[in-house]
Design a protein around this motif. Structure first.
Motif, PDB file in Angstrom:
ATOM      1  N   ARG A 218       0.830  -1.207   0.000  1.00 21.28           N
ATOM      2  CA  ARG A 218       0.000   0.000   0.000  1.00 21.28           C
ATOM      3  C   ARG A 218       0.868   1.262   0.000  1.00 21.28           C
ATOM      4  NH1 ARG A 218      -2.457  -2.712   4.724  1.00 21.28           N
ATOM      5  NH2 ARG A 218      -1.453  -1.100   5.912  1.00 21.28           N
ATOM      6  N   SER A 219       2.120   1.160  -0.356  1.00 23.87           N
ATOM      7  CA  SER A 219       3.062   2.258  -0.181  1.00 23.87           C
ATOM      8  C   SER A 219       2.831   3.415  -1.145  1.00 23.87           C
ATOM      9  CB  SER A 219       4.493   1.747  -0.312  1.00 23.87           C
ATOM     10  OG  SER A 219       4.743   1.333  -1.620  1.00 23.87           O
ATOM     11  N   LEU A 220       3.311   4.570  -0.705  1.00 24.97           N
ATOM     12  CA  LEU A 220       3.255   5.784  -1.499  1.00 24.97           C
ATOM     13  C   LEU A 220       4.496   5.882  -2.370  1.00 24.97           C
ATOM     14  CD1 LEU A 220       2.195   8.155   1.408  1.00 24.97           C
ATOM     15  CD2 LEU A 220       0.712   7.162  -0.329  1.00 24.97           C
ATOM     16  N   PRO A 221       4.395   6.500  -3.542  1.00 26.50           N
ATOM     17  CA  PRO A 221       5.582   6.636  -4.386  1.00 26.50           C
ATOM     18  C   PRO A 221       6.586   7.622  -3.799  1.00 26.50           C
ATOM     19  CG  PRO A 221       3.735   7.821  -5.331  1.00 26.50           C
ATOM     20  CD  PRO A 221       3.208   7.079  -4.135  1.00 26.50           C
ATOM     21  N   ILE A 222       7.859   7.340  -4.007  1.00 26.82           N
ATOM     22  CA  ILE A 222       8.932   8.252  -3.625  1.00 26.82           C
ATOM     23  C   ILE A 222       9.434   8.867  -4.915  1.00 26.82           C
ATOM     24  CG2 ILE A 222      11.227   8.440  -2.596  1.00 26.82           C
ATOM     25  CD1 ILE A 222       9.059   7.742  -0.564  1.00 26.82           C
ATOM     26  N   GLU A 223       9.384  10.195  -5.012  1.00 25.68           N
ATOM     27  CA  GLU A 223       9.632  10.868  -6.282  1.00 25.68           C
ATOM     28  C   GLU A 223      11.099  11.099  -6.611  1.00 25.68           C
ATOM     29  OE1 GLU A 223       7.270  14.391  -6.263  1.00 25.68           O
ATOM     30  OE2 GLU A 223       5.440  13.287  -5.850  1.00 25.68           O
ATOM     31  N   ALA A 224      11.919  11.404  -5.652  1.00 23.83           N
ATOM     32  CA  ALA A 224      13.308  11.773  -5.930  1.00 23.83           C
ATOM     33  C   ALA A 224      14.192  11.262  -4.809  1.00 23.83           C
ATOM     34  CB  ALA A 224      13.417  13.293  -6.048  1.00 23.83           C
ATOM     35  N   PRO A 225      15.498  11.268  -5.031  1.00 26.00           N
ATOM     36  CA  PRO A 225      16.384  10.868  -3.933  1.00 26.00           C
ATOM     37  C   PRO A 225      16.152  11.768  -2.717  1.00 26.00           C
ATOM     38  CG  PRO A 225      17.612  11.099  -5.977  1.00 26.00           C
ATOM     39  CD  PRO A 225      16.234  11.624  -6.238  1.00 26.00           C
ATOM     40  N   LEU A 226      16.039  11.157  -1.580  1.00 30.05           N
ATOM     41  CA  LEU A 226      15.795  11.890  -0.351  1.00 30.05           C
ATOM     42  C   LEU A 226      17.027  11.814   0.528  1.00 30.05           C
ATOM     43  CD1 LEU A 226      12.203  10.552   0.343  1.00 30.05           C
ATOM     44  CD2 LEU A 226      12.824  12.745  -0.681  1.00 30.05           C
ATOM     45  N   ARG A 227      17.137  12.755   1.468  1.00 29.95           N
ATOM     46  CA  ARG A 227      18.286  12.762   2.363  1.00 29.95           C
ATOM     47  C   ARG A 227      17.808  13.000   3.786  1.00 29.95           C
ATOM     48  NH1 ARG A 227      19.411  17.791   3.897  1.00 29.95           N
ATOM     49  NH2 ARG A 227      18.515  19.496   2.718  1.00 29.95           N
ATOM     50  N   ALA A 228      18.647  12.634   4.718  1.00 35.22           N
ATOM     51  CA  ALA A 228      18.351  12.861   6.132  1.00 35.22           C
ATOM     52  C   ALA A 228      18.878  14.231   6.535  1.00 35.22           C
ATOM     53  CB  ALA A 228      18.998  11.783   6.982  1.00 35.22           C
ATOM     54  N   GLU A 229      18.224  14.808   7.520  1.00 29.98           N
ATOM     55  CA  GLU A 229      18.670  16.077   8.088  1.00 29.98           C
ATOM     56  C   GLU A 229      18.364  16.048   9.577  1.00 29.98           C
ATOM     57  OE1 GLU A 229      14.976  18.996   7.183  1.00 29.98           O
ATOM     58  OE2 GLU A 229      15.991  18.197   5.407  1.00 29.98           O
ATOM     59  N   LYS A 230      19.016  16.919  10.318  1.00 31.52           N
ATOM     60  CA  LYS A 230      18.771  16.975  11.758  1.00 31.52           C
ATOM     61  C   LYS A 230      17.331  17.403  12.006  1.00 31.52           C
ATOM     62  CE  LYS A 230      21.246  16.350  14.748  1.00 31.52           C
ATOM     63  NZ  LYS A 230      21.436  15.092  15.486  1.00 31.52           N
ATOM     64  N   ALA A 231      16.716  16.801  12.996  1.00 28.46           N
ATOM     65  CA  ALA A 231      15.352  17.151  13.367  1.00 28.46           C
ATOM     66  C   ALA A 231      15.331  18.537  14.006  1.00 28.46           C
ATOM     67  CB  ALA A 231      14.805  16.123  14.353  1.00 28.46           C
ATOM     68  N   VAL A 232      14.193  19.182  13.897  1.00 28.40           N
ATOM     69  CA  VAL A 232      13.962  20.468  14.554  1.00 28.40           C
ATOM     70  C   VAL A 232      12.788  20.293  15.516  1.00 28.40           C
ATOM     71  CG1 VAL A 232      14.906  21.826  12.639  1.00 28.40           C
ATOM     72  CG2 VAL A 232      12.464  21.283  12.680  1.00 28.40           C
ATOM     73  N   ILE A 233      12.608  21.263  16.384  1.00 31.79           N
ATOM     74  CA  ILE A 233      11.568  21.185  17.408  1.00 31.79           C
ATOM     75  C   ILE A 233      10.196  20.858  16.804  1.00 31.79           C
ATOM     76  CG2 ILE A 233      10.238  22.619  19.037  1.00 31.79           C
ATOM     77  CD1 ILE A 233      12.828  21.652  20.227  1.00 31.79           C
ATOM     78  N   ALA A 234       9.879  21.468  15.678  1.00 29.07           N
ATOM     79  CA  ALA A 234       8.567  21.255  15.057  1.00 29.07           C
ATOM     80  C   ALA A 234       8.351  19.806  14.616  1.00 29.07           C
ATOM     81  CB  ALA A 234       8.395  22.191  13.864  1.00 29.07           C
ATOM     82  N   ASP A 235       9.417  18.997  14.533  1.00 30.35           N
ATOM     83  CA  ASP A 235       9.294  17.593  14.124  1.00 30.35           C
ATOM     84  C   ASP A 235       8.827  16.678  15.251  1.00 30.35           C
ATOM     85  OD1 ASP A 235      10.213  18.037  11.487  1.00 30.35           O
ATOM     86  OD2 ASP A 235      12.316  17.900  12.154  1.00 30.35           O
ATOM     87  N   ALA A 236       8.938  17.120  16.493  1.00 30.19           N
ATOM     88  CA  ALA A 236       8.662  16.237  17.634  1.00 30.19           C
ATOM     89  C   ALA A 236       7.270  15.597  17.590  1.00 30.19           C
ATOM     90  CB  ALA A 236       8.888  16.970  18.952  1.00 30.19           C
ATOM     91  N   PRO A 237       6.194  16.339  17.331  1.00 23.48           N
ATOM     92  CA  PRO A 237       4.888  15.668  17.312  1.00 23.48           C
ATOM     93  C   PRO A 237       4.783  14.583  16.236  1.00 23.48           C
ATOM     94  CG  PRO A 237       4.600  18.048  17.500  1.00 23.48           C
ATOM     95  CD  PRO A 237       6.060  17.798  17.208  1.00 23.48           C
ATOM     96  N   GLU A 238       5.373  14.818  15.072  1.00 25.94           N
ATOM     97  CA  GLU A 238       5.295  13.821  13.999  1.00 25.94           C
ATOM     98  C   GLU A 238       6.178  12.607  14.314  1.00 25.94           C
ATOM     99  OE1 GLU A 238       3.546  12.482  10.439  1.00 25.94           O
ATOM    100  OE2 GLU A 238       3.003  13.930  11.960  1.00 25.94           O
ATOM    101  N   ILE A 239       7.349  12.835  14.899  1.00 25.10           N
ATOM    102  CA  ILE A 239       8.190  11.714  15.347  1.00 25.10           C
ATOM    103  C   ILE A 239       7.406  10.892  16.372  1.00 25.10           C
ATOM    104  CG2 ILE A 239      10.270  11.079  16.624  1.00 25.10           C
ATOM    105  CD1 ILE A 239      11.603  13.620  15.376  1.00 25.10           C
ATOM    106  N   HIS A 240       6.778  11.569  17.305  1.00 23.11           N
ATOM    107  CA  HIS A 240       5.975  10.888  18.320  1.00 23.11           C
ATOM    108  C   HIS A 240       4.862  10.056  17.674  1.00 23.11           C
ATOM    109  CE1 HIS A 240       2.739  10.720  21.437  1.00 23.11           C
ATOM    110  NE2 HIS A 240       3.754  10.213  22.103  1.00 23.11           N
ATOM    111  N   ARG A 241       4.181  10.624  16.675  1.00 27.95           N
ATOM    112  CA  ARG A 241       3.104   9.904  15.987  1.00 27.95           C
ATOM    113  C   ARG A 241       3.618   8.618  15.362  1.00 27.95           C
ATOM    114  NH1 ARG A 241       1.365   8.694  11.188  1.00 27.95           N
ATOM    115  NH2 ARG A 241       2.923   9.904  10.090  1.00 27.95           N
ATOM    116  N   LEU A 242       4.767   8.691  14.676  1.00 29.67           N
ATOM    117  CA  LEU A 242       5.321   7.496  14.030  1.00 29.67           C
ATOM    118  C   LEU A 242       5.749   6.450  15.059  1.00 29.67           C
ATOM    119  CD1 LEU A 242       7.415   9.024  11.111  1.00 29.67           C
ATOM    120  CD2 LEU A 242       5.291   7.704  10.935  1.00 29.67           C
ATOM    121  N   ILE A 243       6.382   6.886  16.142  1.00 29.52           N
ATOM    122  CA  ILE A 243       6.792   5.942  17.187  1.00 29.52           C
ATOM    123  C   ILE A 243       5.561   5.269  17.785  1.00 29.52           C
ATOM    124  CG2 ILE A 243       7.786   5.764  19.509  1.00 29.52           C
ATOM    125  CD1 ILE A 243       9.845   7.903  18.590  1.00 29.52           C
TER     126      ILE A 243
END
Length: 193
Positions: free
Chosen positions: A27-52
């Motif tokens: 059921r996966s979504l398409p990945i359009e282009a090469p992606l890269r990792a970056e350091k998380a920022v404060i605004a990412d915390a709720p979404e990280i929490h949701r995934l965990i």
């Protein structure tokens, strides 16, 4: 804590988890282009929490974390976003345990993007950061050791990481029935030592 204290992880459990992940990949979504990792920022915390929370509730493969714990350790996290930066697709943390040792923790990928290499992007970013810090060894506790083995990790005993056991494992809700396996990678080759 690994399952070595209570016996090997049953092959049926591993096969069941792999089957669940394959169903999600269909059921996966398409990945359009090469992606890269970056350091998380404060605004990412709720979404990280949701995934965990999603993976904790779905499979139990990650330990639950409060949103507060994520804010406290946000500097440990790296994230992968979609190409326009609007959606968090994967996250994981590199947590320093000691002067020469760190752990990859809370590795999660959006269920719609499983099997697209995003976990590998997160782990590679964590390993690069560990090398940059001068760490010699990185480990993880996992229910999917084959994923880490494909990235160069080797199965190990949790007893090789006594600081982890005494600092965290004994407080873990899985302590008496742990199904995680310790994997480790030696970074000295990457360090040039």
């Amino acid at each position: 804590m690994t399952s070595e204290a209570i016996g090997p992880t049953p092959a049926a459990t591993v096969r069941q988890r792999e089957s669940e992940l394959h169903a999600l990949q269909e059921r996966s979504l398409p990945i359009e282009a090469p992606l890269r990792a970056e350091k998380a920022v404060i605004a990412d915390a709720p979404e990280i929490h949701r995934l965990i929370q999603y993976w904790f509730e779905k499979t139990g493969d990650v330990l639950p974390r409060t949103e507060g714990e994520i804010y406290e350790t946000i500097r440990d996290f790296v994230v992968v976003r979609d190409t326009n930066g609007s959606r968090l697709l994967a996250a994981g943390a590199l947590h320093v345990e000691w002067r020469d040792l760190a752990e990859i923790k809370s590795l999660v990928v959006d269920p719609g993007t499983q099997g697209k290499g995003l976990g590998r992007i997160v782990v590679d970013a964590c390993l690069d950061e560990a090398v940059g810090m001068g760490l010699k060894t990185v480990f993880a506790l996992t229910t999917t050791p084959a994923f880490f083995e494909r990235l160069g990790f080797r199965i190990s005993g949790v007893s090789a990481f006594p600081r982890k056991v005494w600092n965290e494992c004994f407080r873990c809700p899985k302590y008496n029935a742990c199904d995680e396996i310790a994997v480790t990678i030696d970074l000295r080759d990457r360090l040039g030592a």
